[in-house]
Write a protein that holds these residues in place. Structure first.
Motif, short mmCIF file in Angstrom:
data_model
loop_
_atom_site.label_atom_id
_atom_site.label_comp_id
_atom_site.label_asym_id
_atom_site.label_seq_id
_atom_site.Cartn_x
_atom_site.Cartn_y
_atom_site.Cartn_z
N VAL A 187 -16.25 24.87 40.65
CA VAL A 187 -15.77 26.20 41.04
C VAL A 187 -15.85 27.15 39.85
O VAL A 187 -16.23 28.31 39.99
CB VAL A 187 -14.33 26.10 41.58
N ASN A 188 -15.50 26.65 38.67
CA ASN A 188 -15.50 27.50 37.47
C ASN A 188 -16.90 27.90 37.02
O ASN A 188 -17.04 28.80 36.19
CB ASN A 188 -14.78 26.78 36.33
N LEU A 189 -17.94 27.23 37.54
CA LEU A 189 -19.32 27.59 37.20
C LEU A 189 -19.87 28.71 38.08
O LEU A 189 -20.90 29.30 37.76
CB LEU A 189 -20.24 26.37 37.33
N ALA A 190 -19.21 28.96 39.21
CA ALA A 190 -19.76 29.91 40.18
C ALA A 190 -19.64 31.35 39.68
O ALA A 190 -18.67 31.71 39.01
CB ALA A 190 -19.02 29.77 41.51
N CYS A 191 -20.63 32.16 40.01
CA CYS A 191 -20.62 33.56 39.59
C CYS A 191 -20.21 34.45 40.77
O CYS A 191 -20.96 35.31 41.22
CB CYS A 191 -21.98 33.97 39.04
N MET A 192 -19.03 34.19 41.29
CA MET A 192 -18.46 34.99 42.37
C MET A 192 -16.96 34.76 42.38
O MET A 192 -16.44 33.91 41.65
CB MET A 192 -19.06 34.59 43.73
N ASP A 193 -16.25 35.52 43.18
CA ASP A 193 -14.80 35.38 43.29
C ASP A 193 -14.48 34.06 43.99
O ASP A 193 -14.88 33.83 45.14
CB ASP A 193 -14.23 36.55 44.09
N THR A 194 -13.77 33.17 43.32
CA THR A 194 -13.48 31.84 43.86
C THR A 194 -11.98 31.63 44.08
O THR A 194 -11.52 30.50 44.11
CB THR A 194 -14.03 30.75 42.93
N ARG A 195 -11.24 32.72 44.21
CA ARG A 195 -9.79 32.57 44.39
C ARG A 195 -9.45 31.79 45.67
O ARG A 195 -8.51 31.00 45.67
CB ARG A 195 -9.13 33.95 44.42
N PHE A 196 -10.23 32.03 46.73
CA PHE A 196 -9.98 31.29 47.97
C PHE A 196 -10.13 29.80 47.75
O PHE A 196 -9.34 29.00 48.25
CB PHE A 196 -10.95 31.75 49.06
N MET A 197 -11.18 29.40 46.99
CA MET A 197 -11.42 27.98 46.72
C MET A 197 -10.25 27.37 45.95
O MET A 197 -9.81 26.26 46.25
CB MET A 197 -12.71 27.83 45.91
N SER A 198 -9.76 28.11 44.96
CA SER A 198 -8.64 27.62 44.16
C SER A 198 -7.38 27.47 45.00
O SER A 198 -6.65 26.48 44.89
CB SER A 198 -8.38 28.56 42.98
N VAL A 199 -7.12 28.47 45.86
CA VAL A 199 -5.94 28.42 46.73
C VAL A 199 -6.05 27.26 47.71
O VAL A 199 -5.08 26.52 47.95
CB VAL A 199 -5.76 29.76 47.47
N TYR A 200 -7.25 27.08 48.27
CA TYR A 200 -7.45 25.97 49.21
C TYR A 200 -7.22 24.63 48.53
O TYR A 200 -6.55 23.74 49.07
CB TYR A 200 -8.87 26.03 49.78
N SER A 201 -7.77 24.47 47.32
CA SER A 201 -7.61 23.22 46.57
C SER A 201 -6.14 22.95 46.26
O SER A 201 -5.67 21.82 46.42
CB SER A 201 -8.42 23.28 45.28
N LEU A 202 -5.42 23.99 45.84
CA LEU A 202 -3.99 23.83 45.54
C LEU A 202 -3.21 23.48 46.80
O LEU A 202 -2.31 22.62 46.77
CB LEU A 202 -3.43 25.10 44.91
N THR A 203 -3.54 24.13 47.90
CA THR A 203 -2.84 23.86 49.17
C THR A 203 -3.03 22.41 49.60
O THR A 203 -2.07 21.74 50.00
CB THR A 203 -3.36 24.81 50.26
N VAL A 204 -4.27 21.92 49.53
CA VAL A 204 -4.55 20.53 49.89
C VAL A 204 -3.79 19.58 48.96
O VAL A 204 -3.21 18.58 49.42
CB VAL A 204 -6.06 20.25 49.84
N ALA A 205 -3.77 19.90 47.66
CA ALA A 205 -3.07 19.04 46.71
C ALA A 205 -1.58 18.95 47.03
O ALA A 205 -0.98 17.87 46.99
CB ALA A 205 -3.28 19.56 45.28
N PHE A 206 -0.96 20.09 47.37
CA PHE A 206 0.48 20.09 47.67
C PHE A 206 0.78 19.44 49.02
O PHE A 206 1.84 18.83 49.20
CB PHE A 206 1.03 21.51 47.62
N LEU A 207 -0.16 19.56 49.97
CA LEU A 207 0.05 18.96 51.29
C LEU A 207 -0.19 17.45 51.28
O LEU A 207 0.17 16.77 52.24
CB LEU A 207 -0.87 19.61 52.32
N THR A 208 -0.82 16.94 50.25
CA THR A 208 -1.09 15.51 50.16
C THR A 208 -0.24 14.88 49.05
O THR A 208 0.83 14.35 49.33
CB THR A 208 -2.60 15.26 49.93
N GLY A 209 -0.71 14.97 47.83
CA GLY A 209 0.04 14.34 46.73
C GLY A 209 1.44 14.89 46.56
O GLY A 209 2.39 14.13 46.34
N GLY A 210 1.59 16.23 46.65
CA GLY A 210 2.91 16.83 46.48
C GLY A 210 3.88 16.41 47.57
O GLY A 210 5.03 16.05 47.30
N LEU A 211 3.42 16.45 48.83
CA LEU A 211 4.27 16.03 49.95
C LEU A 211 4.57 14.54 49.88
O LEU A 211 5.71 14.12 50.12
CB LEU A 211 3.58 16.37 51.26
N ASP A 212 3.57 13.73 49.53
CA ASP A 212 3.78 12.29 49.41
C ASP A 212 4.85 11.98 48.38
O ASP A 212 5.76 11.17 48.62
CB ASP A 212 2.47 11.59 49.02
#
Length: 312
Positions: A187-212
């Motif tokens: 994601v950090n290599l992409a030359c465009m706005d990747t805020r959605f990707m970061s938010v999606y990744s964080l959301t998945v992390a909290f819904l899985t590892g964080g919730l577990d």
């Protein structure tokens, strides 16, 4: 393929540079990496063989442990061989499809590992807080459904990762400062706005590892409440001892996971972050069989028998 003259927005290959700043000692770093990987392969293979061949271990805790051992085998094998190729043979090129497959497997399998930890915590909760109904609640069918649910959760939630990454334009560079392909590294290599990707990744992390982790913590609060309500000290110690192995495995898994994830919220030196990220994939698969092997007499005896050190 140098970063300075890279212009293609959709590369066919990426370059993994290993651990930035520590290139001169890659060969020395490879020694503990290789040693830990071999121990992981041997330990988890033995653990699976023991659980399969020992009828007394066909209980919910050890069936979930077998699922965890299989996930450990796959996730470490997905990352470590390529890392060793970088360290030993300077083989830094990885095809984009292989890279995206590696990302999916690593992230989905670590999510599954977290789910198996939660399943093991649920088993301990039922065994201690409702022991008379343990076998009625955790039937083979229920265990199978829980296992399939954990696998499906990891596969479904993480399957968008490679497809999203494939659409990104990489017009800055195709060089990844890591030992393996990782979601945020691309994601950090992409030359465009990747805020959605970061938010999606964080959301998945909290819904899985964080919730577990939250549910595991809640289950242990209830477990400790039940244990300290027992009338005798011997009963309390015996109940606590049945949870020790699982608590140790959780600490081994979640501690490096926490430090690996925390770099998103603060500055961490790249080589430190990458070493911790590798520890997250290497250390738990090595330690899980050791912890349960030391703490479980049935596993100890069966391992010695398989190794020919003790008669049946």
């Amino acid at each position: 393929m140098a970063a300075s003259n890279w212009t293609s927005p959709h590369p066919s290959t990426f370059i993994l540079i290993g651990i930035p700043g520590l290139e001169a000692v890659h060969v020395w770093i490879s020694i503990p990496f290789c040693f830990v990987y071999i121990l992981s392969l041997l330990g988890n293979s033995l653990l699976l063989a023991v659980i399969k061949t020992e009828p007394t271990l066909h209980e919910p805790m050890y069936l979930f442990l077998a699922m965890l051992a299989f996930a450990d085998l796959v996730v470490s094998t997905t990352a470590v061989p390529k890392t060793l190729c970088i360290f030993w043979f300077k083989d830094k090129t990885i095809h984009v499809n292989v890279c995206l497959t590696q990302i999916f497997l690593i992230h989905s399998l670590t999510t599954m590992e977290s789910g198996f930890m939660l399943a093991m915590a649920f088993d301990r909760y039922v065994a201690i807080c409702n022991p008379l109904r343990h076998s009625a609640i955790l039937t083979n069918r229920v265990i199978t459904m829980i296992g399939l649910g954990i696998v499906m959760r990891g596969a479904i939630l993480l399957s968008p990762h490679p497809f999203l990454l494939k659409q990104l334009p990489y017009c800055r560079t195709n060089v990844i400062s890591h030992t393996y392909c990782e979601f945020m590294a691309l994601v950090n290599l992409a030359c465009m706005d990747t805020r959605f990707m970061s938010v999606y990744s964080l959301t998945v992390a909290f819904l899985t590892g964080g919730l577990d982790f939250t549910l595991i913590s809640l289950s242990y609060i209830l477990i400790l409440w039940a244990i300290f309500s027992l009338p005798s000290k011997e009963a309390r110690l015996k109940s606590l001892s049945t949870c020790t192995s699982h608590v140790c495995v959780m600490l081994v898994f979640y501690t490096p996971a926490f430090f690996s994830f925390s770099h998103r919220f603060g500055h961490v030196a790249p080589h430190v972050h990458i070493l911790i990220a590798n520890m997250y994939l290497l250390f738990p698969p090595m330690m899980n069989p050791i912890i349960y092997g030391v703490r479980t007499p049935g596993i100890q005896q069966r391992v010695l028998h398989i190794l020919g050190l003790k008669p049946a």
